[in-house]
Design an enzyme around this catalytic site. Structure first.
Site, PDB file in Angstrom:
ATOM      1  N   HIS A  25       2.918   3.556  29.652  1.00  0.00           N
ATOM      2  CA  HIS A  25       2.188   2.337  29.303  1.00  0.00           C
ATOM      3  C   HIS A  25       2.798   1.681  28.062  1.00  0.00           C
ATOM      4  O   HIS A  25       2.699   0.466  27.889  1.00  0.00           O
ATOM      5  CB  HIS A  25       0.714   2.652  29.021  1.00  0.00           C
ATOM      6  CG  HIS A  25      -0.065   2.991  30.248  1.00  0.00           C
ATOM      7  ND1 HIS A  25      -0.095   4.255  30.784  1.00  0.00           N
ATOM      8  CD2 HIS A  25      -0.845   2.223  31.048  1.00  0.00           C
ATOM      9  CE1 HIS A  25      -0.864   4.248  31.867  1.00  0.00           C
ATOM     10  NE2 HIS A  25      -1.327   3.037  32.045  1.00  0.00           N
ATOM     11  N   ASP A  29       4.722   0.530  39.583  1.00  0.00           N
ATOM     12  CA  ASP A  29       3.641   0.652  38.620  1.00  0.00           C
ATOM     13  C   ASP A  29       3.542  -0.709  37.920  1.00  0.00           C
ATOM     14  O   ASP A  29       4.398  -1.588  38.101  1.00  0.00           O
ATOM     15  CB  ASP A  29       3.944   1.788  37.633  1.00  0.00           C
ATOM     16  CG  ASP A  29       2.680   2.422  37.061  1.00  0.00           C
ATOM     17  OD1 ASP A  29       1.598   1.815  37.181  1.00  0.00           O
ATOM     18  OD2 ASP A  29       2.777   3.525  36.487  1.00  0.00           O
ATOM     19  N   ARG A  69      -5.053  14.636  34.877  1.00  0.00           N
ATOM     20  CA  ARG A  69      -4.612  13.861  36.047  1.00  0.00           C
ATOM     21  C   ARG A  69      -3.679  14.680  36.924  1.00  0.00           C
ATOM     22  O   ARG A  69      -3.562  14.403  38.128  1.00  0.00           O
ATOM     23  CB  ARG A  69      -3.904  12.578  35.602  1.00  0.00           C
ATOM     24  CG  ARG A  69      -4.773  11.651  34.766  1.00  0.00           C
ATOM     25  CD  ARG A  69      -3.971  10.461  34.279  1.00  0.00           C
ATOM     26  NE  ARG A  69      -3.622   9.568  35.373  1.00  0.00           N
ATOM     27  CZ  ARG A  69      -2.726   8.591  35.284  1.00  0.00           C
ATOM     28  NH1 ARG A  69      -2.051   8.416  34.143  1.00  0.00           N
ATOM     29  NH2 ARG A  69      -2.471   7.806  36.311  1.00  0.00           N
TER      30      ARG A  69
END
Length: 369
Positions: free
Chosen positions: A185, A257, A142
């Site tokens: 996450h 986010d 990424r």
């Protein structure tokens, strides 16, 4: 859980929400009608075909009186929500490895065309985190480079590519996850880095793109050397208002986010996180998965706006910014027709050809090195 229908402010316009399912259900229709969110976000779990995805987004729009940000995370590589519908898109790192800026732009354009074909107008990409060793196992393909100038070169072209078919981009994850060795996450990383190094390295792309990026997405890492505490950047007035808005001079939309991530829920409940993001200077709260969390975040925003006049004014600032953005945005006014099977096949073929071009140019460049 019942959603309150009256509010001092239309605080739903400070939210972008996700949900389960591949079609609109009575419960989702009711939720959208009541909350009137700024946008919706779909994931691979919501996407089974081009026509179904387009219809789902149109059905969501029919419930909301303002134009929606129809959002997706579509970077290519490991973050590819369209893989099963259009085919796999190469990762940012693979495209960057070609060294060809025309391909950087083409990457953004073909992803933008895929987004538009399926009905999306907003892509939470590109990643501008630096590819330091500390975050390699988390970020992998990424992130493209440790050099801020190289990251900027890719991101600038990718954003221009997205823009050409009419898709809004968002650079992420401010102020930078390049030195974060935990996945936000699941956990809250501490980035032990000085202000000087963060400013010169991680924040360089944000400074350079402050007029080009429609949105900046703020991450869930803590930077104790800067804030003297473990507050995630997504809930930090220091980072959002003092640094991003005032010092960098960013005037676009600031998005959190996903507030359901472990990295932020370690520090706050979902309601506290939504209020904290807006209080810190953010404009849009992402709540991507659980309907009850969407409701709790909405309730918390209403309750705080009714209780605290200072917070009401803070909400009004962001509501004005979101409304003005939507009003002037030509991207949001554009509608696309239901994608035909022929159009999807054509797009799939072009994506495959692009992937082959990236693969071959990457091999060729590697051979020259």
């Amino acid at each position: 859980m019942e959603v309150r229908t009256k509010s001092v402010l239309p605080v739903g316009q400070l939210m972008i929400l996700g949900f389960d399912g591949i079609e609109i259900s009575p419960g989702l229709r009711s939720l959208l009608n009541r909350i009137q969110p700024a946008g919706v976000i779909l994931f691979a779990r919501n996407i089974v075909s081009a026509e179904q995805t387009h219809r789902l987004l149109e059905d969501c729009q029919a419930c909301v009186s303002t134009r929606l940000f129809t959002c997706v995370d579509m970077e290519g590589g490991t973050v590819d929500r369209f893989r099963s519908v259009i085919g796999p898109a190469p990762s940012a790192a693979e495209v960057y490895a070609t060294g060809d800026r025309r391909l950087f732009r083409k990457h953004g354009r073909i992803i933008g065309e895929s987004c538009r074909t399926l009905g999306f107008n907003t892509d939470f990409a590109p990643v501008v985190d630096l590819a330091f060793e500390a975050s390699r196992t988390v970020m992998s393909s990424r992130a493209v480079s440790t050099d801020p100038k190289e990251v900027l070169a890719y991101a600038r072209e990718f954003l221009a590519g997205l823009r050409s078919p009419g898709v809004l981009g968002a650079i992420k994850h401010f102020p930078g996850l390049g030195e974060a060795n935990l996945d936000t996450h699941h956990e809250l990383p501490n980035v032990e880095k000085s202000w000087k190094k963060l400013w010169e390295q991680d924040m360089a792309p944000y400074r350079a793109l402050r007029r080009d990026a429609p949105m900046v997405l703020v991450g869930h890492a803590a930077y104790p050397a800067v804030t003297q505490d473990r507050t995630p950047a997504s809930l930090s007035k220091k980072w959002i208002t003092d640094v991003l808005r005032k010092k960098i001079g960013y005037r676009g939309l600031v998005v959190s986010d996903d507030l359901e991530m472990g990295g932020v829920l370690e520090a706050a409940s979902i309601g506290q996180a939504a209020v904290g993001h807006i209080r810190a200077g953010g404009d849009l709260c992402l709540v991507c998965h659980v309907e009850e969390h969407v409701v709790q975040a909405h309730e918390a925003l209403i309750h705080e706006a009714e209780r605290d006049r200072k917070f009401t004014r803070r909400c009004q600032e962001s509501l004005t910014r979101v409304h003005a953005f939507k009003k002037r945005s030509k991207v949001l006014k554009r509608r696309t027709g239901v994608p035909s099977a022929t159009k999807v096949r054509h797009l799939s073929r072009r994506l495959w050809e692009f992937g082959e071009q990236v693969r071959l140019e990457g091999i060729e460049r590697q051979g020259e090195a």
